[in-house]
Write a protein that holds these residues in place. Sequence first.
Motif, mmCIF file in Angstrom:
data_model
loop_
_atom_site.group_PDB
_atom_site.id
_atom_site.type_symbol
_atom_site.label_atom_id
_atom_site.label_comp_id
_atom_site.label_asym_id
_atom_site.label_seq_id
_atom_site.Cartn_x
_atom_site.Cartn_y
_atom_site.Cartn_z
ATOM 1 N N GLU A 97 0.830 -1.209 0.000
ATOM 2 C CA GLU A 97 0.000 0.000 0.000
ATOM 3 C C GLU A 97 0.865 1.260 0.000
ATOM 4 O O GLU A 97 0.542 2.247 -0.670
ATOM 5 N N VAL A 98 1.964 1.238 0.764
ATOM 6 C CA VAL A 98 2.866 2.397 0.806
ATOM 7 C C VAL A 98 3.444 2.669 -0.579
ATOM 8 O O VAL A 98 3.487 3.804 -1.048
ATOM 9 N N LEU A 99 3.895 1.604 -1.244
ATOM 10 C CA LEU A 99 4.482 1.773 -2.576
ATOM 11 C C LEU A 99 3.468 2.321 -3.571
ATOM 12 O O LEU A 99 3.794 3.141 -4.426
ATOM 13 N N ALA A 100 2.224 1.873 -3.448
ATOM 14 C CA ALA A 100 1.191 2.321 -4.381
ATOM 15 C C ALA A 100 0.918 3.810 -4.244
ATOM 16 O O ALA A 100 0.541 4.472 -5.212
ATOM 17 N N LEU A 101 1.110 4.352 -3.048
ATOM 18 C CA LEU A 101 0.806 5.762 -2.799
ATOM 19 C C LEU A 101 2.028 6.668 -2.930
ATOM 20 O O LEU A 101 1.904 7.887 -2.942
ATOM 21 N N SER A 102 3.213 6.072 -3.005
ATOM 22 C CA SER A 102 4.436 6.872 -3.025
ATOM 23 C C SER A 102 4.628 7.583 -4.357
ATOM 24 O O SER A 102 4.583 6.954 -5.420
ATOM 25 N N GLN A 103 4.842 8.865 -4.282
ATOM 26 C CA GLN A 103 5.138 9.664 -5.472
ATOM 27 C C GLN A 103 6.577 10.170 -5.442
ATOM 28 O O GLN A 103 7.165 10.439 -6.486
ATOM 29 N N PHE A 104 7.138 10.293 -4.243
ATOM 30 C CA PHE A 104 8.494 10.826 -4.076
ATOM 31 C C PHE A 104 9.250 9.955 -3.079
ATOM 32 O O PHE A 104 8.651 9.340 -2.198
ATOM 33 N N ALA A 105 10.552 9.913 -3.224
ATOM 34 C CA ALA A 105 11.367 9.126 -2.304
ATOM 35 C C ALA A 105 12.759 9.724 -2.183
ATOM 36 O O ALA A 105 13.267 10.357 -3.115
ATOM 37 N N TRP A 106 13.358 9.527 -1.008
ATOM 38 C CA TRP A 106 14.714 9.973 -0.729
ATOM 39 C C TRP A 106 15.458 8.823 -0.067
ATOM 40 O O TRP A 106 14.877 8.067 0.717
ATOM 41 N N ARG A 107 16.749 8.704 -0.356
ATOM 42 C CA ARG A 107 17.557 7.630 0.227
ATOM 43 C C ARG A 107 18.722 8.226 0.999
ATOM 44 O O ARG A 107 19.347 9.202 0.555
ATOM 45 N N CYS A 108 19.012 7.624 2.164
ATOM 46 C CA CYS A 108 20.164 8.058 2.950
ATOM 47 C C CYS A 108 21.436 7.618 2.245
ATOM 48 O O CYS A 108 21.579 6.455 1.861
ATOM 49 N N ARG A 109 22.378 8.544 2.075
ATOM 50 C CA ARG A 109 23.629 8.234 1.389
ATOM 51 C C ARG A 109 24.510 7.304 2.210
ATOM 52 O O ARG A 109 25.398 6.631 1.671
ATOM 53 N N ASP A 110 24.276 7.264 3.533
ATOM 54 C CA ASP A 110 25.140 6.473 4.406
ATOM 55 C C ASP A 110 24.588 5.066 4.677
ATOM 56 O O ASP A 110 25.250 4.071 4.401
ATOM 57 N N CYS A 111 23.359 4.980 5.202
ATOM 58 C CA CYS A 111 22.824 3.667 5.582
ATOM 59 C C CYS A 111 21.868 3.082 4.554
ATOM 60 O O CYS A 111 21.487 1.912 4.656
ATOM 61 N N GLY A 112 21.450 3.895 3.573
ATOM 62 C CA GLY A 112 20.598 3.383 2.512
ATOM 63 C C GLY A 112 19.111 3.365 2.816
ATOM 64 O O GLY A 112 18.314 2.929 1.981
ATOM 65 N N ARG A 113 18.699 3.838 3.977
ATOM 66 C CA ARG A 113 17.276 3.845 4.319
ATOM 67 C C ARG A 113 16.515 4.747 3.351
ATOM 68 O O ARG A 113 17.001 5.806 2.972
ATOM 69 N N VAL A 114 15.335 4.285 2.968
ATOM 70 C CA VAL A 114 14.527 5.025 2.002
ATOM 71 C C VAL A 114 13.313 5.629 2.693
ATOM 72 O O VAL A 114 12.652 4.971 3.497
ATOM 73 N N TYR A 115 13.027 6.877 2.373
ATOM 74 C CA TYR A 115 11.863 7.593 2.902
ATOM 75 C C TYR A 115 10.930 7.897 1.745
ATOM 76 O O TYR A 115 11.338 8.526 0.773
ATOM 77 N N ARG A 116 9.690 7.458 1.849
ATOM 78 C CA ARG A 116 8.704 7.675 0.788
ATOM 79 C C ARG A 116 7.631 8.644 1.248
ATOM 80 O O ARG A 116 7.194 8.593 2.388
ATOM 81 N N ARG A 117 7.189 9.489 0.351
ATOM 82 C CA ARG A 117 6.137 10.438 0.679
ATOM 83 C C ARG A 117 5.202 10.600 -0.517
ATOM 84 O O ARG A 117 5.612 10.471 -1.668
ATOM 85 N N GLN A 118 3.958 10.912 -0.224
ATOM 86 C CA GLN A 118 2.985 11.179 -1.285
ATOM 87 C C GLN A 118 3.194 12.579 -1.843
ATOM 88 O O GLN A 118 2.874 12.852 -2.999
ATOM 89 N N ARG A 119 3.743 13.465 -1.014
ATOM 90 C CA ARG A 119 4.044 14.833 -1.431
ATOM 91 C C ARG A 119 5.521 15.119 -1.206
ATOM 92 O O ARG A 119 6.181 14.434 -0.441
ATOM 93 N N LYS A 120 6.008 16.159 -1.828
ATOM 94 C CA LYS A 120 7.433 16.492 -1.739
ATOM 95 C C LYS A 120 7.680 17.318 -0.482
ATOM 96 O O LYS A 120 7.883 18.532 -0.524
ATOM 97 N N THR A 121 7.681 16.632 0.658
ATOM 98 C CA THR A 121 7.772 17.319 1.950
ATOM 99 C C THR A 121 9.150 17.227 2.593
ATOM 100 O O THR A 121 9.378 17.829 3.638
ATOM 101 N N ILE A 122 10.073 16.479 1.991
ATOM 102 C CA ILE A 122 11.415 16.342 2.553
ATOM 103 C C ILE A 122 12.379 17.255 1.810
ATOM 104 O O ILE A 122 12.400 17.284 0.580
ATOM 105 N N GLU A 123 13.162 18.001 2.559
ATOM 106 C CA GLU A 123 14.154 18.909 1.991
ATOM 107 C C GLU A 123 15.527 18.476 2.481
ATOM 108 O O GLU A 123 15.839 18.639 3.671
ATOM 109 N N PRO A 124 16.366 17.907 1.610
ATOM 110 C CA PRO A 124 17.689 17.426 2.030
ATOM 111 C C PRO A 124 18.539 18.484 2.731
ATOM 112 O O PRO A 124 19.381 18.139 3.560
ATOM 113 N N ARG A 125 18.300 19.758 2.429
ATOM 114 C CA ARG A 125 19.074 20.808 3.108
ATOM 115 C C ARG A 125 18.682 20.941 4.570
ATOM 116 O O ARG A 125 19.490 21.373 5.404
#
Length: 218
Positions: free
Chosen positions: A139-167
Amino acid sequence: MASSPILLSADELQARWRDLNTRYFAGLLPPISIVWSTRLTSSVGMFSSRSGPRSPQVVMGHRRREIRLSFPLLKRLAERSAYAEQELLNTLAHEMIHQWQFDVLKRRPNHGLDFLRKMTEMNRSGEVAITTYHSLQQEVLALSQFAWRCRDCGRVYRRQRKTIEPRRHQCGSCRGALQELRVRDVNRHASIGANEGLASRANKPTGQMTLEFSFPGA
């Protein structure tokens, strides 16, 4: 919001909460709002508070803290599985342990020893099957429109909207830098910890913060 036999009304949710409160918390949990969230798409539930557990309180009211349940995720699960009603009960019980940590133990919610002991105690009843991570990856994958990955540990964060700002944000697990993924790569990076939250670079907490715990500055 569309109705569903699985997605209970506010009164029905409160009835489930009262029953769990009596069975597993000796009625010690104070009243709390339980709401359906249309914006919660990477975690099935969230315990949210506008202040810390030891902040001065005039009244322990519904508005100060609340339990949020994901309408999109549980609705999708209900469409394909008869397990949705049990998942809803498990999620509510999970968030009630966080409420217990916050309101009774006066601690910020986490998945430490207090949580695990209470989870084990409640699971022995056979009524609930509480875990630390949800199983609604489909269900999470079906709703995901945006994603970010940690450069160090590889954890992925998914969001329906672009709410994560790497800065402004960093990985909640290792505090590594985040890299935005291309839309076509989103579903290639599956992670059981997709419901993990972010640590803000501008306001770093002392411990790991996850999506299902919401506090000012988190």
